[in-house]
Each structure stands twice: as C-alpha cells, then as structure tokens.
Scaffold this active site. Structure first.
Site, PDB file in Angstrom:
ATOM      1  CB  THR A 168     -18.790  13.891 -14.928  1.00  0.00           C
ATOM      2  OG1 THR A 168     -17.336  14.157 -14.953  1.00  0.00           O
ATOM      3  CG2 THR A 168     -19.609  15.131 -15.374  1.00  0.00           C
ATOM      4  CB  CYS A 169     -22.522  10.352 -13.662  1.00  0.00           C
ATOM      5  SG  CYS A 169     -21.986   9.937 -15.052  1.00  0.00           S
ATOM      6  CB  SER A 170     -21.404  10.667  -8.555  1.00  0.00           C
ATOM      7  OG  SER A 170     -21.799   9.110  -8.980  1.00  0.00           O
TER       8      SER A 170
END
Length: 169
Positions: free
Chosen positions: A54-56
């Site tokens: 999700t972060c990337s």
C-alpha cells in the site's frame, strides 16, 4: 494521540543524502523536527513501512501525483515518515524517484510515532512497532489537520488528494 493545534514532537529523524550540500554530508543526516518545521507549511504523511504494497503502490504515489498542486496551495515541503532506518528510506526514495520532491525521513526507533501517539503494533506480522498510516498538514510546527487511517492497509483518508483539498481550505 497528537491532535489539531498540537506542536510536532521535539525529536530527531534521519534522512539519507546521496549528494553533499547545504551542510549535509553524504549518508544519514539528522533532521531536527522542530527546527525543520519552523516557518514552513509541511504536508507530512506516515506509513507503516518502506517497500510495503500500500505504501509503495498507493500512498507515496498519491503525494508524488499531487506534489505540484500541494506546492501551489502553499506547501513548502512534503515529508514521508516511516519506522525504518535511513538507508532503507534512501533506497525506497530512489526506487520511487522522490528526490527533490518528497523528503524520506527515517524514524528508526519509532520516537516520532511514540511521541505523537500514533504507533501500530505489527508484531503479529513480524514487523514490530511501526507507525500508523496518517497524514497531517503542519504550519509553523503546529498540526492544522490530521487524517488517521482506520485500516493500515488502506490509504483513503491520508492520501495526497485529501491533504491537498485541506491545504486549499
């Protein structure tokens, strides 16, 4: 938990620099949060971990996509904070091409997350203590808006577009 009107925690983060300049040496450099935020408007977002899906794939890209509009709305800097070491944050920034766009700041011991009351216990996943996923607009070191995700696998209220709408007022 930190709230609107509160000052940012007086801690030191770390930033990996690949080029020398402005008093920074190559490698990890300390970032005094209070000094670095003074007199600036900052779009700050935190993620549970570098290189995570999700972060990337969603969170960092949402700030890259909205960078120019955030600048036009008065944001001086965009900060990404994660409980990772500065070498990992530097490598992640290279991977996502954030240089000159987003400051990738390491909260290696989780001091910022703890002081802000925004920790996430990911021990069950073998990740230990991390940061919750959130975003905040900060003016002169004080929190103006705060958006904390209820589900750390989502980036729905802490994304760049949401913070942009808040920065525009």
């Amino acid at each position: 938990m930190i709230k609107v009107g509160d000052s940012l925690p007086a801690v030191t983060l770390s930033e990996y620099s690949e080029v020398e300049g402005n008093g920074c040496s190559i490698g990890p450099n300390p970032v005094d949060v209070v000094k670095s935020a003074t007199g600036k408007t900052i779009a700050l977002f935190a993620v549970p971990g570098a290189f995570t899906p999700t972060c990337s794939n969603r969170h960092v890209p949402s700030f890259l996509e909205n960078r120019d509009a955030l600048k036009a709305a008065g944001v001086d800097e965009i900060w990404c904070v994660a409980v990772n070491d500065p070498f990992v944050m530097g490598a992640w920034g290279r991977e996502l091409k954030t240089a000159g766009k987003i400051r990738m700041l390491a909260d290696g011991n989780g001091d910022f997350a703890k002081a802000a009351g925004l920790t996430l216990d990911a021990s069950g996943l073998g990740l230990g203590l991390r940061s919750q996923r959130y975003s905040m607009l900060v003016k002169d070191g004080k929190v103006v808006t705060l958006n904390v995700e209820g589900d750390p696998t989502k980036a729905e209220v802490s994304d760049g577009a949401t913070l942009l709408a808040q920065a525009r007022g």
